[in-house]
Scaffold this active site. Structure first.
Site, PDB file in Angstrom:
ATOM      1  N   LYS A 210       9.763   1.651  -8.167  1.00 32.34           N
ATOM      2  CA  LYS A 210      10.908   1.097  -7.461  1.00 32.34           C
ATOM      3  C   LYS A 210      10.862  -0.430  -7.547  1.00 32.34           C
ATOM      4  O   LYS A 210      11.739  -1.203  -7.538  1.00 32.34           O
ATOM      5  CB  LYS A 210      10.467   1.551  -5.739  1.00 32.34           C
ATOM      6  CG  LYS A 210      11.604   0.649  -4.851  1.00 32.34           C
ATOM      7  CD  LYS A 210      11.473   1.495  -3.432  1.00 32.34           C
ATOM      8  CE  LYS A 210      12.086   0.474  -2.298  1.00 32.34           C
ATOM      9  NZ  LYS A 210      11.772   0.879  -1.229  1.00 32.34           N
ATOM     10  N   GLU A 216      -0.345   0.251 -11.713  1.00 27.35           N
ATOM     11  CA  GLU A 216      -0.942   1.506 -12.412  1.00 27.35           C
ATOM     12  C   GLU A 216       0.270   1.934 -13.444  1.00 27.35           C
ATOM     13  O   GLU A 216       0.028   2.142 -14.674  1.00 27.35           O
ATOM     14  CB  GLU A 216      -1.001   2.512 -11.702  1.00 27.35           C
ATOM     15  CG  GLU A 216      -2.206   2.696 -10.683  1.00 27.35           C
ATOM     16  CD  GLU A 216      -1.957   2.028  -9.244  1.00 27.35           C
ATOM     17  OE1 GLU A 216      -1.077   1.010  -9.445  1.00 27.35           O
ATOM     18  OE2 GLU A 216      -2.697   2.383  -8.629  1.00 27.35           O
ATOM     19  N   GLY A 271       9.945   4.782  -1.192  1.00 30.54           N
ATOM     20  CA  GLY A 271       9.537   5.665  -2.373  1.00 30.54           C
ATOM     21  C   GLY A 271       9.264   7.088  -1.912  1.00 30.54           C
ATOM     22  O   GLY A 271       9.455   7.793  -2.937  1.00 30.54           O
ATOM     23  N   ARG A 272       8.643   7.460  -0.838  1.00 29.50           N
ATOM     24  CA  ARG A 272       8.369   8.691  -0.502  1.00 29.50           C
ATOM     25  C   ARG A 272       9.457   9.718  -0.179  1.00 29.50           C
ATOM     26  O   ARG A 272       9.447  10.800  -0.010  1.00 29.50           O
ATOM     27  CB  ARG A 272       7.254   8.872   0.427  1.00 29.50           C
ATOM     28  CG  ARG A 272       7.391   8.030   1.708  1.00 29.50           C
ATOM     29  CD  ARG A 272       6.293   7.898   2.473  1.00 29.50           C
ATOM     30  NE  ARG A 272       6.313   7.076   3.650  1.00 29.50           N
ATOM     31  CZ  ARG A 272       6.322   5.654   3.690  1.00 29.50           C
ATOM     32  NH1 ARG A 272       5.873   5.076   2.472  1.00 29.50           N
ATOM     33  NH2 ARG A 272       6.402   4.919   4.756  1.00 29.50           N
ATOM     34  N   GLU A 357       1.632   8.636   4.390  1.00 33.08           N
ATOM     35  CA  GLU A 357       1.884   7.166   4.286  1.00 33.08           C
ATOM     36  C   GLU A 357       3.048   7.148   5.548  1.00 33.08           C
ATOM     37  O   GLU A 357       3.238   5.849   5.666  1.00 33.08           O
ATOM     38  CB  GLU A 357       2.748   7.217   3.081  1.00 33.08           C
ATOM     39  CG  GLU A 357       2.600   5.670   2.558  1.00 33.08           C
ATOM     40  CD  GLU A 357       2.959   5.500   0.974  1.00 33.08           C
ATOM     41  OE1 GLU A 357       2.060   5.301   0.282  1.00 33.08           O
ATOM     42  OE2 GLU A 357       4.067   5.604   0.683  1.00 33.08           O
ATOM     43  N   HIS A 388      -9.299  32.516  -0.714  1.00 36.00           N
ATOM     44  CA  HIS A 388     -10.619  32.726  -1.345  1.00 36.00           C
ATOM     45  C   HIS A 388     -11.369  31.592  -1.483  1.00 36.00           C
ATOM     46  O   HIS A 388     -12.374  31.432  -2.252  1.00 36.00           O
ATOM     47  CB  HIS A 388     -10.422  33.388  -2.550  1.00 36.00           C
ATOM     48  CG  HIS A 388      -9.901  34.684  -2.582  1.00 36.00           C
ATOM     49  ND1 HIS A 388     -10.604  35.804  -2.461  1.00 36.00           N
ATOM     50  CD2 HIS A 388      -8.449  35.077  -2.553  1.00 36.00           C
ATOM     51  CE1 HIS A 388      -9.528  37.000  -2.308  1.00 36.00           C
ATOM     52  NE2 HIS A 388      -8.282  36.347  -2.241  1.00 36.00           N
ATOM     53  N   LYS A 508      -5.133  -2.905  -2.702  1.00 37.76           N
ATOM     54  CA  LYS A 508      -4.612  -3.421  -4.128  1.00 37.76           C
ATOM     55  C   LYS A 508      -4.953  -5.008  -4.205  1.00 37.76           C
ATOM     56  O   LYS A 508      -5.052  -5.362  -5.391  1.00 37.76           O
ATOM     57  CB  LYS A 508      -2.802  -3.588  -3.873  1.00 37.76           C
ATOM     58  CG  LYS A 508      -2.306  -2.094  -4.211  1.00 37.76           C
ATOM     59  CD  LYS A 508      -0.836  -2.349  -4.063  1.00 37.76           C
ATOM     60  CE  LYS A 508       0.059  -1.104  -3.689  1.00 37.76           C
ATOM     61  NZ  LYS A 508       1.259  -1.317  -3.608  1.00 37.76           N
TER      62      LYS A 508
HETATM   63  O1  F6P Z   1       1.094   2.007  -2.980  1.00 41.64           O
HETATM   64  C1  F6P Z   1       1.927   2.591  -2.142  1.00 41.64           C
HETATM   65  C2  F6P Z   1       3.524   2.599  -2.829  1.00 41.64           C
HETATM   66  O2  F6P Z   1       3.795   1.468  -2.649  1.00 41.64           O
HETATM   67  C3  F6P Z   1       4.223   3.928  -2.334  1.00 41.64           C
HETATM   68  O3  F6P Z   1       4.830   3.433  -1.243  1.00 41.64           O
HETATM   69  C4  F6P Z   1       5.150   3.979  -3.495  1.00 41.64           C
HETATM   70  O4  F6P Z   1       5.754   5.231  -3.751  1.00 41.64           O
HETATM   71  C5  F6P Z   1       4.156   3.761  -4.651  1.00 41.64           C
HETATM   72  O5  F6P Z   1       3.270   2.623  -4.314  1.00 41.64           O
HETATM   73  C6  F6P Z   1       4.919   3.512  -5.792  1.00 41.64           C
HETATM   74  O6  F6P Z   1       5.569   2.404  -5.874  1.00 41.64           O
HETATM   75  P1  F6P Z   1       6.676   1.886  -6.972  1.00 41.64           P
HETATM   76  O7  F6P Z   1       7.594   3.016  -7.025  1.00 41.64           O
HETATM   77  O8  F6P Z   1       7.301   0.596  -6.365  1.00 41.64           O
HETATM   78  O9  F6P Z   1       5.935   1.790  -8.364  1.00 41.64           O
END
Ligand code: F6P
Length: 546
Positions: A210, A216, A271-272, A357, A388, A508
């Site tokens: 987003k 990452e 995002g979620r 979240e 199990h 972060k």
């Molecule tokens: O660190 C949490 C977050 O901001 C989530 O809310 C989001 O879904 C995820 O990181 C990834 O963010 P992006 O889509 O901006 O890479």
């Protein structure tokens, strides 16, 4: 900011529920069922293709009446109306919350700041559809002319969990000649193991973020790009093998992806909550645009149910209220989601982000520290595997863990007696949890006296049963929207912002400060606490040795 709402604990229904909980604490499900032959019927409801039996909960009609009154007194209706109207209910980020617009039909109109967003949603869906069709048909090929056989989504959190969960859930409907993969972790192992298994000439990378600033994802995208250029021997290959999904065109350009190859969405999509947006591109390629739209159709059906049904016949509201009952009045700390369907194996992980979240917040909308419990811990595994592993604790442990059991009447892979066995377990578990086995019953079976306590099941352990016909794209859409609105219901009553996530920021920031300290040539001056300093020094020493 709007006028602060009173704490929910001051509402008459909350006060009444506190007293009511004292009375209900000792009431047994066995007794409730024995006293009321119509209980299963009274406490079950079907809507939008989901049958919900919530009778095996420690509730009475009075409990439900009080919970519904709580929802009304807490302003759930107003908040729900505000969300659907595109008001900026994400107050800390001053944004509308309109994932419901992502699945609204073309004919709908939803205004954000006077601007109708529905045509924009469908414009992106149409572009995604054309692109997905071209990939699926082979009209679009890679740099060397080969068809795309691998689609790798590079994203994390909401830019990973939704499409990863849904690709797994809807694998039955997917084109088996296209291999969908998801790389999220900055741990190089995630990408390295994926790259090992794919052919660069037939790989399409979707960089999904987003913000397009997530460490990452960018780290993985850079390494994937370097790998592709190295293997195909040309930087020009990037243009054909990379597309982006983002709200941030500037950063997409800076990364080197043409905005022609970018699928956009908007800041009013959390995002979620973003699976039905362009974030679902990998899923659309896997199952095709028509089935993707069936998923959206299922979501919209649940949106409409949530928006219009009275609270006492509203599935997300009922689930939300029951969850809140255990969380705030009976002391439960977590709840388990137990899908009896292997395809839904990633559903609990998806719900963890959705719920934790959203509702893992410690201050209310006015910034006041809350004095009541908010979001629970969510966890789960598919049945029967979980039986199990951790069901022992559910049946005989000391913790109260309300459970959602999700099952389907028909299997997508009918194989001998497998499905009937699966579902026999599904029904048996909720029965065993609710009614247990008394010491007298155990003893009457001739069990040695010293073993009777060990083999006794106290019962009275609550669960919801969600029964659907078959795992179709529409059914998955309904389930996802059901839980989204459940989370909304609870967040509204707790008077918290379910749509920001400031809690992820500090870690972060600290990581970006620590990263150069790990790699600095000369020993850096560390200004952390003594524990963190010592750990960093130890890591540096070990890193030098390798
Ligand atoms: O660190 C949490 C977050 O901001 C989530 O809310 C989001 O879904 C995820 O990181 C990834 O963010 P992006 O889509 O901006 O890479």
């Amino acid at each position: 900011m709007t006028e602060p709402r009173p704490s929910p604990t001051t509402l008459p229904a909350w006060i009444a529920l506190t007293e009511h909980a004292e009375r209900l604490r000792t009431v047994e499900l066995r007794t409730l069922f024995a006293e009321d032959p119509g209980r299963a019927e009274r406490f079950s409801h079907e809507a939008a293709g989901i049958f919900l039996d919530y009778s095996k909960n420690r509730i009475t009609s009075e409990t439900l009446g009080l919970l519904v009154a709580l929802a009304e007194q807490a302003g759930l209706r107003e908040r729900l109306t505000a969300m659907f109207a595109g008001e900026p209910i994400n107050e800390t980020e001053k944004r509308a919350v309109l994932h419901v617009a992502l699945r609204a039909p073309r004919s709908a109109s939803i205004l954000v700041g006077g601007d109708d967003v529905v045509p924009k949603v469908h414009e992106v869906l149409d572009r995604m559809s054309a692109f997905a069709d071209a990939v699926r048909s082979g009209a679009l090929v890679g740099h060397t002319g080969k068809r795309f056989r691998h689609v790798v989504n590079l994203g994390i959190g909401g830019s990973d969990l939704g499409p990863a969960m849904a690709c797994q859930a809807l694998r039955h409907y997917s084109d088996r000649t296209i291999d969908s993969r998801f790389v999220s972790n900055v741990d190089g192992t995630d990408l390295a193991e994926t790259l090992r298994a794919i052919d660069p000439e037939s790989t399409l990378f979707i960089v999904c973020s987003k913000t397009f600033t997530t460490l990452e994802t960018l780290e993985n995208a850079k390494s994937a790009r370097a790998w592709l250029v190295d293997r195909l021997g040309s930087a020009e290959a990037v243009a054909r093998h990379f597309v982006a999904v983002s709200t941030n065109a500037e950063e997409v350009k800076r990364f080197g992806i043409d905005t022609e190859r970018m699928f956009g969405f908007w800041d009013w999509v959390g995002g979620r909550y973003s699976l039905p947006s362009a974030v679902g591109l990998s899923l659309m390629i896997a199952i095709g645009p028509a089935r993707f739209r069936e998923l959206l159709g299922g979501m919209h059906e649940m949106d409409e149910h949530f928006r219009t049904a009275p609270f006492d016949r509203n599935l997300p509201v009922i689930l939300g209220l029951i969850g809140l009952w255990y969380n705030d009045f009976l002391g439960a700390e977590s709840y388990a989601v137990l899908p009896y369907d292997q395809y839904l194996s990633r559903f609990p992980a998806y719900l963890q982000q959705l719920d934790m979240e959203s509702n893992g917040k410690g201050v209310d909308l006015a910034g006041r520290r809350v004095t009541y419990q908010t979001g629970p811990v969510v966890w789960g595994e598919p049945g029967t595997n979980g039986q199990h592993a951790f069901f022992q604790l559910l049946h005989q442990g000391t913790k109260l863990v309300p459970c959602d059991f999700i099952g389907f009447v028909r299997s997508l892979n009918p194989l001998g007696s497998h499905h009937d066995q699966l579902m026999a377990n599904f029904f048996a578990q909720t029965e065993a949890l609710a009614f247990g086995k008394s010491a007298e019953e155990v003893a009457s079976e001739g069990v040695a006296a010293e073993l009777v306590p060990h083999r006794t099941f106290t019962g009275n352990r609550p669960s919801n049963t969600l029964l659907l016909d078959e795992l179709t794209p529409a059914a998955l859409g309904r389930l996802i929207a059901l839980y989204e609105h459940k989370v909304f219901t609870q967040g509204a009553i707790w008077n918290i912002n379910s749509f920001d996530q400031w809690g992820v920021e500090l870690g972060k920031k600290l990581a970006s400060r620590i990263a150069p300290e790990l790699t600095a040539e000369t020993e850096p001056e560390l200004r952390h606490d003594s524990s963190t300093n010592a750990l960093i020094r130890r890591y540096r020493a070990g890193r030098r040795r390798s």
